[in-house]
Write an enzyme that holds these catalytic residues in place. Structure first.
Site, PDB file in Angstrom:
ATOM      1  N   TYR A 191     -17.642  -7.067  15.982  1.00 32.61           N
ATOM      2  CA  TYR A 191     -17.518  -6.391  14.690  1.00 32.61           C
ATOM      3  C   TYR A 191     -16.910  -7.304  13.637  1.00 32.61           C
ATOM      4  O   TYR A 191     -17.504  -7.547  12.573  1.00 32.61           O
ATOM      5  CB  TYR A 191     -16.678  -5.114  14.856  1.00 32.61           C
ATOM      6  CG  TYR A 191     -16.193  -4.508  13.571  1.00 32.61           C
ATOM      7  CD1 TYR A 191     -17.087  -4.117  12.576  1.00 32.61           C
ATOM      8  CD2 TYR A 191     -14.830  -4.316  13.338  1.00 32.61           C
ATOM      9  CE1 TYR A 191     -16.646  -3.556  11.378  1.00 32.61           C
ATOM     10  CE2 TYR A 191     -14.379  -3.752  12.154  1.00 32.61           C
ATOM     11  CZ  TYR A 191     -15.292  -3.387  11.179  1.00 32.61           C
ATOM     12  OH  TYR A 191     -14.842  -2.841   9.996  1.00 32.61           O
ATOM     13  N   LYS A 200     -18.679  -9.176  10.377  1.00 32.02           N
ATOM     14  CA  LYS A 200     -18.171  -8.844   9.035  1.00 32.02           C
ATOM     15  C   LYS A 200     -17.720 -10.110   8.306  1.00 32.02           C
ATOM     16  O   LYS A 200     -17.924 -10.244   7.095  1.00 32.02           O
ATOM     17  CB  LYS A 200     -17.024  -7.843   9.123  1.00 32.02           C
ATOM     18  CG  LYS A 200     -17.428  -6.430   9.530  1.00 32.02           C
ATOM     19  CD  LYS A 200     -18.361  -5.759   8.536  1.00 32.02           C
ATOM     20  CE  LYS A 200     -17.651  -5.303   7.294  1.00 32.02           C
ATOM     21  NZ  LYS A 200     -18.556  -4.559   6.374  1.00 32.02           N
TER      22      LYS A 200
END
Length: 492
Positions: free
Chosen positions: A238, A242
């Site tokens: 994640y 990002k």
């Protein structure tokens, strides 16, 4: 940085919001419609094959929620007409060119009219399949930027990221950008296009195996994401994807004004539209509920550690203030940490104390119909103590069960497999959240403090667009706002 009246700024503005059924995006949309009914238009991009399906999702996942109750009270039976005038729901997909919008006249209208683009679309699963996370969080961000660059009146792109792009480094994390090719551990060779090729080659390899199932392919892609993240120093897929999304926006933005907002752990609303609104059970909340139900025998974490959390409405207010402050600032890129670890630190022991008081005063009801009596829970303050605890309480009994199962001709095979699966799930979950359970990072909010100051100086709007965590009494918030909100949400 100059800032006039925020409500006046929002008047007659046209915004495109991606991921519009997500937690933060819904609160953002509700706030804009409530404080400035004269906003011209909100285009809400929702993942759906067509406009009709997208509208159904918006009505079901947003308008039908308690979140919109103040708007319902204000507009009554006229709410549908109000929304039809102010909101255009668009079916699309940020992983596609032109955000998957196929209607050419609708695209032309958006490119002509949109002033501000807010990218809130993302997958937030820590161990998402690498192909999914890379497409959404990295190349999806690129597609949103490309779309914004086609908007002739664009004033700003606001990109929602996460404070945890900084990884596991201890100390003060600054509000500074990450540049294309930069890694957290100094490893060279990070190339976003190469990452896409690695994903494509791996998928091709996996799908060529006729014995591979959808489940096995998904597991392999999850593992690949974690491997690539660890290779360059990030703790999970994640935050890695990002960070890549931030890099690609910074590299390709050109003259477009860009704001990157990095919230920490987002919790239930502090005040608006009412205290305690939350959607989805976060990790910290699942632990609290497990404790309240008497299912949790230990906590993993440092009692004196600082946990950086921020109520969702404060994040949304910071988003709106940042838009008003930075629109039309050519070539600028500003990063804001929106959290509490520097301005109003929250200790893990405070969360424990509030949980004990709340569930003592308002106990859960057990399966036997009696109140669950909670007590103080053992706190494991290191990974080594956790592994010792798991070994003695679960792994050793599991090995005994395995032996009994063997000598009794697999009579307990299902029980053994079920226990093993649960233990492996817990171990994987702890491994995923380890960086946050024992974090020693603090998130500098100097830029955010400057933004708070200009909001303060602009008039009486500080009460409308509040995002200073120093106004929060954490004991009161967790005991009387957050935990009741989470518990109420569970029974919805």
């Amino acid at each position: 940085m100059e800032l006039g009246n925020i409500v006046d700024f929002l008047e007659n503005k046209v915004m495109l919001i991606t991921g519009a059924t997500g937690f933060l995006a819904k609160i953002f949309v509700e706030k804009i419609l409530r404080v400035q009914p004269n906003v011209k238009k909100l285009y809400l991009l929702i993942r759906a094959p067509d406009g009709k399906s997208a509208l159904q999702r918006f009505n079901t996942e947003a308008v039908a929620k308690d979140l919109f109750k103040l708007l319902k009270e204000k507009h009554g039976t006229n709410l549908h007409n109000f929304l039809s005038q102010k909101v255009t729901v668009v079916g699309g997909d940020i992983t596609c060119d032109d955000l998957g919008v196929h209607d050419s006249s609708l695209k032309a209208e958006m490119w002509r009219d949109v002033d501000v683009v807010v990218n809130a679309a993302a997958t937030t699963n820590f161990d998402e399949s690498y192909d999914v996370a890379l497409n959404l969080n990295t190349f999806g961000a690129k597609n949103v930027l490309n779309f914004a660059q086609k908007c002739v009146n664009i004033k700003l792109l606001l990109h929602i990221s996460t404070a945890y792009v900084s990884g596991e480094k201890p100390g003060l994390m600054l509000e500074t950008p990450y540049y294309l090719g930069e890694s957290l551990n100094g490893t060279r060779g990070l190339d976003i296009d190469e990452e896409r090729k690695i994903v494509e080659d791996k998928l091709k390899e996996l799908k060529s195996d006729h014995n591979a199932s959808h489940k096995s392919i998904k597991i392999a892609m999850k593992d690949l994401g974690m491997q690539r993240a660890h290779h360059y120093g990030w703790p999970n897929t994640y935050v890695f994807t990002k960070a890549l999304g931030e890099m690609i926006i910074g590299h390709l933005k050109g003259d477009m004004p860009v704001v990157i907002l990095r919230p920490t752990i987002v919790t239930s609303t502090f005040k608006e539209p009412f205290p305690g609104w939350v959607e989805g059970i976060r990790t910290i909340d699942s632990l609290a509920l497990g404790y309240g139900k008497g299912r949790l025998t230990c906590f993993l974490g440092n009692p004196e550690g600082i946990y950086d959390v921020v109520p969702a409405d404060m994040v949304v207010n910071a988003m709106i203030a940042a838009i008003a402050a930075h629109a039309n600032q050519t070539c600028s890129e500003t990063i804001y940490h929106v959290g509490s670890s520097v301005s109003n630190p929250l200790k893990f022991s405070t969360i424990q104390r509030c949980g004990y008081r709340y569930f003592t005063n308002y106990p859960c009801i057990g399966k036997n119909g009696k109140p669950v009596i909670v007590g103080e829970v053992r706190v494991l303050n290191s990974m080594s103590s956790f592994h010792r605890y798991i070994a003695l309480r679960y792994l050793l009994p599991m090995q005994v069960l395995r032996f009994i199962n063997f000598i009794l001709c697999r009579a307990f095979e299902d029980t053994y497999k079920n226990l093993k699966r649960k233990i492996n799930f817990v171990l994987r979950l702890v491994d995923l959240y380890k960086p946050y359970l024992f974090t020693k990072s603090f998130y500098d909010d100097m830029n955010t403090e400057k933004l708070r100051r200009v909001v303060r100086e602009s008039g009486d709007e500080e009460n409308v667009f509040y995002f200073d965590p120093r106004i929060i009494d954490w004991d009161n918030y967790f005991e009387h706002i957050h935990l009741p909100g989470v518990r109420q949400r569970e029974f919805k």
